[in-house]
Write a protein that holds these residues in place. Structure first.
Motif, mmCIF file in Angstrom:
data_model
loop_
_atom_site.group_PDB
_atom_site.id
_atom_site.type_symbol
_atom_site.label_atom_id
_atom_site.label_comp_id
_atom_site.label_asym_id
_atom_site.label_seq_id
_atom_site.Cartn_x
_atom_site.Cartn_y
_atom_site.Cartn_z
ATOM 1 N N LEU A 148 0.844 -1.198 0.000
ATOM 2 C CA LEU A 148 0.000 0.000 0.000
ATOM 3 C C LEU A 148 0.880 1.250 0.000
ATOM 4 C CD1 LEU A 148 -2.739 1.443 0.237
ATOM 5 C CD2 LEU A 148 -2.574 1.158 2.723
ATOM 6 N N ALA A 149 1.871 1.286 0.891
ATOM 7 C CA ALA A 149 2.781 2.433 0.960
ATOM 8 C C ALA A 149 3.548 2.601 -0.350
ATOM 9 C CB ALA A 149 3.754 2.248 2.123
ATOM 10 N N GLU A 150 4.017 1.475 -0.900
ATOM 11 C CA GLU A 150 4.824 1.561 -2.124
ATOM 12 C C GLU A 150 3.999 2.019 -3.326
ATOM 13 O OE1 GLU A 150 8.132 -0.922 -4.694
ATOM 14 O OE2 GLU A 150 7.031 -1.941 -3.107
ATOM 15 N N THR A 151 2.743 1.576 -3.412
ATOM 16 C CA THR A 151 1.921 2.022 -4.541
ATOM 17 C C THR A 151 1.618 3.515 -4.451
ATOM 18 O OG1 THR A 151 -0.070 1.231 -3.363
ATOM 19 C CG2 THR A 151 0.867 -0.219 -5.053
ATOM 20 N N TYR A 152 1.478 4.042 -3.245
ATOM 21 C CA TYR A 152 1.350 5.502 -3.099
ATOM 22 C C TYR A 152 2.616 6.190 -3.630
ATOM 23 C CZ TYR A 152 -2.921 5.637 -0.233
ATOM 24 O OH TYR A 152 -4.220 5.561 0.217
ATOM 25 N N PHE A 153 3.763 5.626 -3.264
ATOM 26 C CA PHE A 153 5.034 6.205 -3.702
ATOM 27 C C PHE A 153 5.148 6.174 -5.227
ATOM 28 C CE2 PHE A 153 9.554 6.171 -4.683
ATOM 29 C CZ PHE A 153 10.034 7.203 -3.882
ATOM 30 N N GLN A 154 4.810 5.036 -5.823
ATOM 31 C CA GLN A 154 4.908 4.896 -7.277
ATOM 32 C C GLN A 154 3.926 5.824 -7.995
ATOM 33 O OE1 GLN A 154 7.181 3.347 -8.833
ATOM 34 N NE2 GLN A 154 8.071 2.068 -7.222
ATOM 35 N N ARG A 155 2.828 6.148 -7.340
ATOM 36 C CA ARG A 155 1.845 7.069 -7.929
ATOM 37 C C ARG A 155 2.215 8.531 -7.677
ATOM 38 N NH1 ARG A 155 -4.055 6.130 -6.191
ATOM 39 N NH2 ARG A 155 -4.312 7.687 -7.830
ATOM 40 N N LYS A 156 3.319 8.737 -6.971
ATOM 41 C CA LYS A 156 3.818 10.079 -6.639
ATOM 42 C C LYS A 156 2.910 10.825 -5.654
ATOM 43 C CE LYS A 156 6.092 10.542 -11.155
ATOM 44 N NZ LYS A 156 7.356 9.964 -10.679
ATOM 45 N N ASP A 157 2.144 10.063 -4.891
ATOM 46 C CA ASP A 157 1.364 10.649 -3.804
ATOM 47 C C ASP A 157 2.255 10.574 -2.559
ATOM 48 O OD1 ASP A 157 -0.401 11.426 -1.835
ATOM 49 O OD2 ASP A 157 -2.050 10.151 -2.510
ATOM 50 N N TYR A 158 3.196 11.502 -2.485
ATOM 51 C CA TYR A 158 4.263 11.394 -1.491
ATOM 52 C C TYR A 158 3.802 11.686 -0.068
ATOM 53 C CZ TYR A 158 7.165 11.130 -5.642
ATOM 54 O OH TYR A 158 7.711 10.744 -6.838
ATOM 55 N N ASN A 159 2.762 12.489 0.072
ATOM 56 C CA ASN A 159 2.221 12.717 1.418
ATOM 57 C C ASN A 159 1.716 11.412 2.021
ATOM 58 O OD1 ASN A 159 2.265 15.519 2.420
ATOM 59 N ND2 ASN A 159 1.193 15.990 0.516
ATOM 60 N N MET A 160 0.907 10.704 1.262
ATOM 61 C CA MET A 160 0.364 9.433 1.742
ATOM 62 C C MET A 160 1.458 8.374 1.848
ATOM 63 S SD MET A 160 -2.721 9.548 2.711
ATOM 64 C CE MET A 160 -3.039 7.789 2.826
ATOM 65 N N ALA A 161 2.396 8.382 0.920
ATOM 66 C CA ALA A 161 3.480 7.394 0.962
ATOM 67 C C ALA A 161 4.302 7.553 2.230
ATOM 68 C CB ALA A 161 4.374 7.549 -0.272
ATOM 69 N N GLY A 162 4.687 8.784 2.548
ATOM 70 C CA GLY A 162 5.470 9.028 3.757
ATOM 71 C C GLY A 162 4.726 8.584 5.000
ATOM 72 N N TYR A 163 3.449 8.912 5.039
ATOM 73 C CA TYR A 163 2.615 8.536 6.184
ATOM 74 C C TYR A 163 2.503 7.016 6.310
ATOM 75 C CZ TYR A 163 -1.706 7.683 8.815
ATOM 76 O OH TYR A 163 -2.632 7.218 9.700
ATOM 77 N N GLN A 164 2.254 6.341 5.200
ATOM 78 C CA GLN A 164 2.063 4.890 5.229
ATOM 79 C C GLN A 164 3.364 4.141 5.526
ATOM 80 O OE1 GLN A 164 -0.645 3.275 5.350
ATOM 81 N NE2 GLN A 164 -2.151 4.782 4.673
ATOM 82 N N PHE A 165 4.485 4.633 5.051
ATOM 83 C CA PHE A 165 5.760 3.989 5.388
ATOM 84 C C PHE A 165 6.054 4.127 6.881
ATOM 85 C CE2 PHE A 165 7.028 4.268 0.762
ATOM 86 C CZ PHE A 165 7.190 2.901 0.592
ATOM 87 N N GLU A 166 5.723 5.286 7.449
ATOM 88 C CA GLU A 166 5.891 5.473 8.894
ATOM 89 C C GLU A 166 4.994 4.513 9.681
ATOM 90 O OE1 GLU A 166 5.185 9.571 9.775
ATOM 91 O OE2 GLU A 166 7.238 10.173 9.296
ATOM 92 N N ARG A 167 3.760 4.358 9.235
ATOM 93 C CA ARG A 167 2.837 3.408 9.873
ATOM 94 C C ARG A 167 3.388 1.980 9.793
ATOM 95 N NH1 ARG A 167 -2.958 2.912 7.971
ATOM 96 N NH2 ARG A 167 -3.007 1.530 9.774
ATOM 97 N N PHE A 168 3.946 1.659 8.639
ATOM 98 C CA PHE A 168 4.491 0.310 8.455
ATOM 99 C C PHE A 168 5.606 0.035 9.457
ATOM 100 C CE2 PHE A 168 7.664 -2.549 6.699
ATOM 101 C CZ PHE A 168 6.893 -3.666 6.378
ATOM 102 N N ILE A 169 6.523 0.994 9.598
ATOM 103 C CA ILE A 169 7.663 0.821 10.514
ATOM 104 C C ILE A 169 7.188 0.672 11.957
ATOM 105 C CG2 ILE A 169 9.712 1.971 11.456
ATOM 106 C CD1 ILE A 169 10.073 3.218 8.623
ATOM 107 N N LYS A 170 6.185 1.466 12.330
ATOM 108 C CA LYS A 170 5.655 1.374 13.692
ATOM 109 C C LYS A 170 4.921 0.050 13.923
ATOM 110 C CE LYS A 170 5.133 6.369 14.371
ATOM 111 N NZ LYS A 170 4.172 7.493 14.464
ATOM 112 N N SER A 171 4.219 -0.420 12.891
ATOM 113 C CA SER A 171 3.434 -1.645 13.019
ATOM 114 C C SER A 171 4.289 -2.907 12.945
ATOM 115 C CB SER A 171 2.357 -1.698 11.921
ATOM 116 O OG SER A 171 1.487 -0.594 12.005
ATOM 117 N N TYR A 172 5.373 -2.846 12.150
ATOM 118 C CA TYR A 172 6.209 -4.030 11.943
ATOM 119 C C TYR A 172 7.689 -3.668 12.115
ATOM 120 C CZ TYR A 172 1.845 -5.657 9.903
ATOM 121 O OH TYR A 172 0.517 -5.991 9.703
#
Length: 272
Positions: free
Chosen positions: A72-96
């Motif tokens: 999910l985070a990576e597809t945001y990044f690939q779509r250049k939605d960097y606000n959501m990508a940054g947020y989702q990568f942070e969530r990923f790190i906290k969750s896993y």
């Protein structure tokens, strides 16, 4: 043959769209997951992202949850939605936090904020955040394959921030040509820049423009303040020449020194 190929391609595309729409509206989470993964592998990040958005909440706490959240985070990044990508990568790190993908998530999360960094003339809040993320990554993963790239991005953002600070000081100096009240903040701004950014590519220019601002300020000062300011301007000249003996601003600096010394001599004679 070419019209036939185009026709077949169109049929396949329409079939793919039909399948996608069907799965999108379906409540079958497994079907959504499988299609999302298939679309991801085909680099159809827009449609795979939408499916991952739908199923991510359903996979929290499940074995596939880690994979879904990362995609999910990576597809945001690939779509250049960097606000959501940054947020989702942070969530990923906290969750896993123990995931094998944490390093990658940390890099692409920092890269997302790097992409959000605006032109130097605009507010640099996102640049500050990107630098913090990149520096954390650099310190945490010094042996990473992304280390060199992260360093280059951090250097670029640092130069951007330096340019902003330098241009603010230079703007004070430019206005000071017509309004002498801006020369004191110009000198202060260049002083701060030089002390805060010792290795900057703008260091030599900052030293010269400080000399220019200090000289102009001294030459247009009242008699009560002139002597001290003339000495300050001389000091600025000496500092420039000491740090950059072959400075590109040599001729201009020498001309300012001549004016300072000529004015100093006249001031001394009047004082006597």
């Amino acid at each position: 043959m070419k019209p036939l190929f185009l026709f077949l391609s169109l049929i396949l595309f329409l079939g793919s769209c039909s399948e996608y729409q069907k799965v999108l509206k379906n409540e079958d989470i497994k079907a959504k997951y499988e299609l999302a993964q298939s679309l991801y592998e085909e680099e159809d990040f827009k449609r795979s992202n939408r499916l991952f958005e739908q199923i991510a909440p359903k996979y929290i706490g499940k074995p596939q949850g880690e994979r879904v959240m990362f995609f999910l985070a990576e597809t945001y990044f690939q779509r250049k939605d960097y606000n959501m990508a940054g947020y989702q990568f942070e969530r990923f790190i906290k969750s896993y936090p123990k995931s094998e993908k944490v390093l990658e998530a940390a890099f692409y999360g920092a890269s997302s904020y790097y992409e959000l960094s605006p032109e130097y003339s605009l507010d640099q809040t996102d640049t500050d955040k990107a630098l913090t993320k990149l520096q954390t990554f650099i310190n945490t993963y010094p042996d990473s394959e992304f280390f060199e790239e992260a360093n280059l991005m951090a250097k670029e953002l640092t130069i951007k921030k330096e340019k902003k600070a330098f241009e603010i000081a230079r703007q004070f100096n430019k206005i000071g040509e017509f309004d002498y009240t801006f020369l004191t903040p110009a000198v202060t701004a260049f002083d701060n820049f030089v002390s805060d950014n010792p290795g900057s590519i703008y260091q030599e220019a900052a030293l010269f423009y400080k000399l220019e601002a200090a000289s102009r300020l001294a030459l247009n000062s009242s008699e009560r303040l002139k002597q001290e300011r003339l000495e300050h301007a001389k000091t600025a000249y000496l500092k420039l020449k000491k740090q950059y003996p072959e400075t590109a601003y040599g001729k201009q600096a020498d001309k300012w020194l001549e004016r300072i010394e000529r004015d100093s001599q006249g001031y001394t004679e009047v004082s006597k």
